[in-house]
Design a protein around this motif. Structure first.
Motif, mmCIF file in Angstrom:
data_model
loop_
_atom_site.group_PDB
_atom_site.id
_atom_site.type_symbol
_atom_site.label_atom_id
_atom_site.label_comp_id
_atom_site.label_asym_id
_atom_site.label_seq_id
_atom_site.Cartn_x
_atom_site.Cartn_y
_atom_site.Cartn_z
ATOM 1 N N ASP A 41 -8.232 33.971 -59.368
ATOM 2 C CA ASP A 41 -7.690 33.120 -60.144
ATOM 3 C C ASP A 41 -6.028 33.380 -59.960
ATOM 4 N N LEU A 42 -5.777 34.573 -59.738
ATOM 5 C CA LEU A 42 -4.441 35.114 -59.252
ATOM 6 C C LEU A 42 -3.863 34.221 -58.056
ATOM 7 N N LEU A 43 -4.944 34.253 -57.151
ATOM 8 C CA LEU A 43 -4.416 33.793 -55.826
ATOM 9 C C LEU A 43 -4.399 32.133 -55.819
ATOM 10 N N ALA A 44 -5.296 31.414 -56.762
ATOM 11 C CA ALA A 44 -5.135 30.119 -56.752
ATOM 12 C C ALA A 44 -3.618 29.721 -57.050
ATOM 13 N N ALA A 45 -2.940 30.346 -57.660
ATOM 14 C CA ALA A 45 -1.481 29.821 -57.770
ATOM 15 C C ALA A 45 -0.762 29.884 -56.492
ATOM 16 N N TYR A 46 -1.317 30.491 -55.618
ATOM 17 C CA TYR A 46 -0.679 30.363 -54.212
ATOM 18 C C TYR A 46 -1.231 29.345 -53.286
ATOM 19 N N GLY A 47 -2.409 28.620 -53.890
ATOM 20 C CA GLY A 47 -2.950 27.364 -53.006
ATOM 21 C C GLY A 47 -3.971 27.948 -52.465
ATOM 22 N N LEU A 48 -4.384 29.087 -52.606
ATOM 23 C CA LEU A 48 -5.419 29.580 -51.762
ATOM 24 C C LEU A 48 -6.979 29.379 -52.361
ATOM 25 N N ALA A 49 -7.630 28.870 -51.386
ATOM 26 C CA ALA A 49 -9.012 28.601 -52.135
ATOM 27 C C ALA A 49 -10.121 29.091 -51.054
ATOM 28 N N GLY A 50 -11.335 29.081 -51.114
ATOM 29 C CA GLY A 50 -12.518 29.246 -50.239
ATOM 30 C C GLY A 50 -12.290 30.479 -49.408
ATOM 31 N N ASP A 51 -12.481 30.372 -47.923
ATOM 32 C CA ASP A 51 -12.265 31.605 -47.282
ATOM 33 C C ASP A 51 -10.960 32.246 -47.218
ATOM 34 N N ASP A 52 -9.945 31.424 -47.185
ATOM 35 C CA ASP A 52 -8.568 31.953 -47.318
ATOM 36 C C ASP A 52 -8.267 32.922 -48.518
ATOM 37 N N ALA A 53 -8.764 32.223 -49.748
ATOM 38 C CA ALA A 53 -8.842 33.152 -51.011
ATOM 39 C C ALA A 53 -9.452 34.431 -50.780
ATOM 40 N N LEU A 54 -10.519 34.337 -50.194
ATOM 41 C CA LEU A 54 -11.451 35.555 -49.882
ATOM 42 C C LEU A 54 -10.740 36.822 -48.894
ATOM 43 N N HIS A 55 -9.931 36.081 -47.956
ATOM 44 C CA HIS A 55 -9.467 36.782 -46.960
ATOM 45 C C HIS A 55 -8.231 37.799 -47.785
ATOM 46 N N ALA A 56 -7.498 36.925 -48.654
ATOM 47 C CA ALA A 56 -6.292 37.317 -49.312
ATOM 48 C C ALA A 56 -6.648 38.149 -50.410
ATOM 49 N N VAL A 57 -8.127 38.156 -50.837
ATOM 50 C CA VAL A 57 -8.336 39.286 -51.760
ATOM 51 C C VAL A 57 -9.034 40.506 -51.180
ATOM 52 N N ARG A 58 -9.085 40.609 -50.154
ATOM 53 C CA ARG A 58 -9.550 41.772 -49.170
ATOM 54 C C ARG A 58 -8.150 42.218 -48.948
ATOM 55 N N ALA A 59 -6.966 41.536 -48.370
ATOM 56 C CA ALA A 59 -5.826 41.992 -48.014
ATOM 57 C C ALA A 59 -5.062 42.711 -49.418
ATOM 58 N N LEU A 60 -5.114 41.942 -50.668
ATOM 59 C CA LEU A 60 -4.546 42.439 -51.720
ATOM 60 C C LEU A 60 -5.215 43.602 -52.144
ATOM 61 N N ARG A 61 -6.421 43.646 -52.168
ATOM 62 C CA ARG A 61 -7.069 44.792 -52.749
ATOM 63 C C ARG A 61 -6.948 46.017 -51.808
ATOM 64 N N SER A 62 -6.930 45.768 -50.624
ATOM 65 C CA SER A 62 -6.616 47.071 -49.423
ATOM 66 C C SER A 62 -5.445 47.635 -49.709
ATOM 67 N N ALA A 63 -4.323 46.740 -49.878
ATOM 68 C CA ALA A 63 -3.047 47.244 -50.192
ATOM 69 C C ALA A 63 -3.054 48.090 -51.369
ATOM 70 N N ILE A 64 -3.430 47.547 -52.522
ATOM 71 C CA ILE A 64 -3.165 48.145 -53.773
ATOM 72 C C ILE A 64 -4.161 49.399 -53.698
ATOM 73 N N HIS A 65 -5.385 49.353 -53.296
ATOM 74 C CA HIS A 65 -6.295 50.430 -53.350
ATOM 75 C C HIS A 65 -5.797 51.587 -52.395
#
Length: 195
Positions: free
Chosen positions: A131-155
């Motif tokens: 939901d957070l990444l949807a504001a950046y126009g990311l969906a589908g595989d693009d959103a999943l890649h972004a989730v991984r990048a975001l989580r990796s950075a914060i974690h």
């Protein structure tokens, strides 16, 4: 079989487990330690939970659910970079405030996740990221890649902070702010071009 102690239930066991994990470390959470905390003998815990694996599973579900709720609350009414900043700060705060519970929610190759409730709680957390990444126009595989990048950075930042790896005199909060700025810039550049 020993009768269950009055007032002791599965929820009280998990609350005590979280208290021990947060105060003493996730690795210190044992049935013996948990029973001592609750003033019962270890076999009595089996009246409420399915041994240590059951305790850890319940702690994981509770942690995933609490993190999803805190992130959802942090981003409520916000969008874009403002939501991203609130999200990242809430994530970092959760890990700092509940380090043992945060450790419990991390998947492990040694304990593959098969519990339906844990999987559902993990999916709910993934939905908050999506939901957070949807504001950046990311969906589908693009959103999943972004989730991984975001989580990796914060974690990664959180783990380094928890282990005292930021030993230089420069302010850690400022480093985190800059990380969030870099994430915002990266997500902004990942937005699909208007057609």
């Amino acid at each position: 079989m020993t009768p269950p102690r009055a007032g002791l239930d599965a929820d009280a066991v998990v609350v005590a487990a979280a208290r021990i994990a947060n105060a003493e470390g996730y690795a210190e959470l044992t049935l013996k330690r948990l029973a001592a905390e609750l003033g019962v003998r270890p076999p009595s815990l089996y009246n409420h939970v399915d041994g240590l694996p059951g305790v850890l599973r319940e702690l994981r579900v509770r942690g995933l659910t609490e993190l999803a709720a805190e992130l959802t609350e942090a981003v409520a009414g916000r969008t874009g970079d403002d939501a991203l900043r609130a999200f990242c700060l809430a994530y970092r705060r959760f890990a700092a405030d509940q380090p043992g519970v945060y450790a419990a929610i991390q998947p492990s190759v040694h304990t593959p996740e098969t519990d339906p409730r844990s999987l559902a709680a993990g999916e709910a957390l993934l939905d908050v990221f999506s939901d957070l990444l949807a504001a950046y126009g990311l969906a589908g595989d693009d959103a999943l890649h972004a989730v991984r990048a975001l989580r990796s950075a914060i974690h990664g930042f959180v783990l380094l902070e928890q282990t005292g790896a930021f030993g230089m005199s420069i302010a850690v909060d400022e480093s985190f702010d800059r990380l969030v700025e870099m994430l915002a810039d990266g997500l902004g550049s990942a937005m699909p071009e208007p057609r």
